[in-house]
Each structure stands twice: as structure tokens, then as C-alpha cells.
Design a protein around this motif. Sequence first.
Motif, PDB file in Angstrom:
ATOM      1  N   TYR A 247      73.738  74.158 -10.001  1.00 52.45           N
ATOM      2  CA  TYR A 247      74.742  74.934 -11.039  1.00 52.45           C
ATOM      3  C   TYR A 247      74.907  73.982 -12.005  1.00 52.45           C
ATOM      4  O   TYR A 247      75.171  74.313 -13.348  1.00 52.45           O
ATOM      5  N   GLN A 248      75.456  72.412 -12.152  1.00 54.06           N
ATOM      6  CA  GLN A 248      75.722  71.867 -13.090  1.00 54.06           C
ATOM      7  C   GLN A 248      74.645  71.629 -13.962  1.00 54.06           C
ATOM      8  O   GLN A 248      74.459  71.364 -15.434  1.00 54.06           O
TER       9      GLN A 248
ATOM     10  N   ASN B 294      72.331  73.680 -14.903  1.00 51.46           N
ATOM     11  CA  ASN B 294      72.108  74.975 -15.602  1.00 51.46           C
ATOM     12  C   ASN B 294      73.142  74.957 -16.984  1.00 51.46           C
ATOM     13  O   ASN B 294      73.020  75.932 -17.521  1.00 51.46           O
ATOM     14  N   LEU B 295      74.039  74.094 -16.953  1.00 47.72           N
ATOM     15  CA  LEU B 295      74.990  74.089 -17.882  1.00 47.72           C
ATOM     16  C   LEU B 295      74.958  73.113 -19.308  1.00 47.72           C
ATOM     17  O   LEU B 295      74.003  72.078 -18.972  1.00 47.72           O
TER      18      LEU B 295
ATOM     19  N   ASN C  50      75.871  78.638 -19.272  1.00 47.35           N
ATOM     20  CA  ASN C  50      74.815  78.502 -18.174  1.00 47.35           C
ATOM     21  C   ASN C  50      73.679  78.925 -18.695  1.00 47.35           C
ATOM     22  O   ASN C  50      73.498  80.172 -19.353  1.00 47.35           O
TER      23      ASN C  50
END
Length: 74
Positions: A5-6, A8-9, A35
Motif C-alpha cells: 500500500y505504501q 502506491n503512495l 494512491n
Amino acid sequence: MNTNYQENLKDTLVTYTLEINGQFYIIENVPARVNTETGEQYFSPETAEQIQKIIREKKQPHHFIQTPVYDFVA
């Protein structure tokens, strides 16, 4: 927050729009983490406070825009 997830930031500047009691506000160049897969925007607490301060103080805007409004008819 999981590692994928991180990854994709992305830190970037965005245009933030807000409507309060029929009045629209547009704030340009707002720092956000976005994101890259979903487009969802995340703001730090300090950035959120600054957005509220900008709206609350009602200073002279940088500029005005005119925009059309449409009614969505299914």
C-alpha cells in the motif's frame, strides 16, 4: 498499513475542492499523498488545518474561475 500500500503512495500537489452551504472553494497546490492505483488523496493533519484556516479567514482569493453547472439526468 502494508508495504504494498505504501509503495502506491506518491507525494504530489493536488487541487482540493470543497462545497459549504452552496459555496464552492478550490484550493490549488495542496500537498498530498496520492494512491497511484486508486487516486485516493491523503492529507496530513497540518495540511487539513491549513485548508480549514484558508476557508475560515476568507482572504482575497488568488483568482476566480467561471465554471458551468450541469444537472445529471439518468
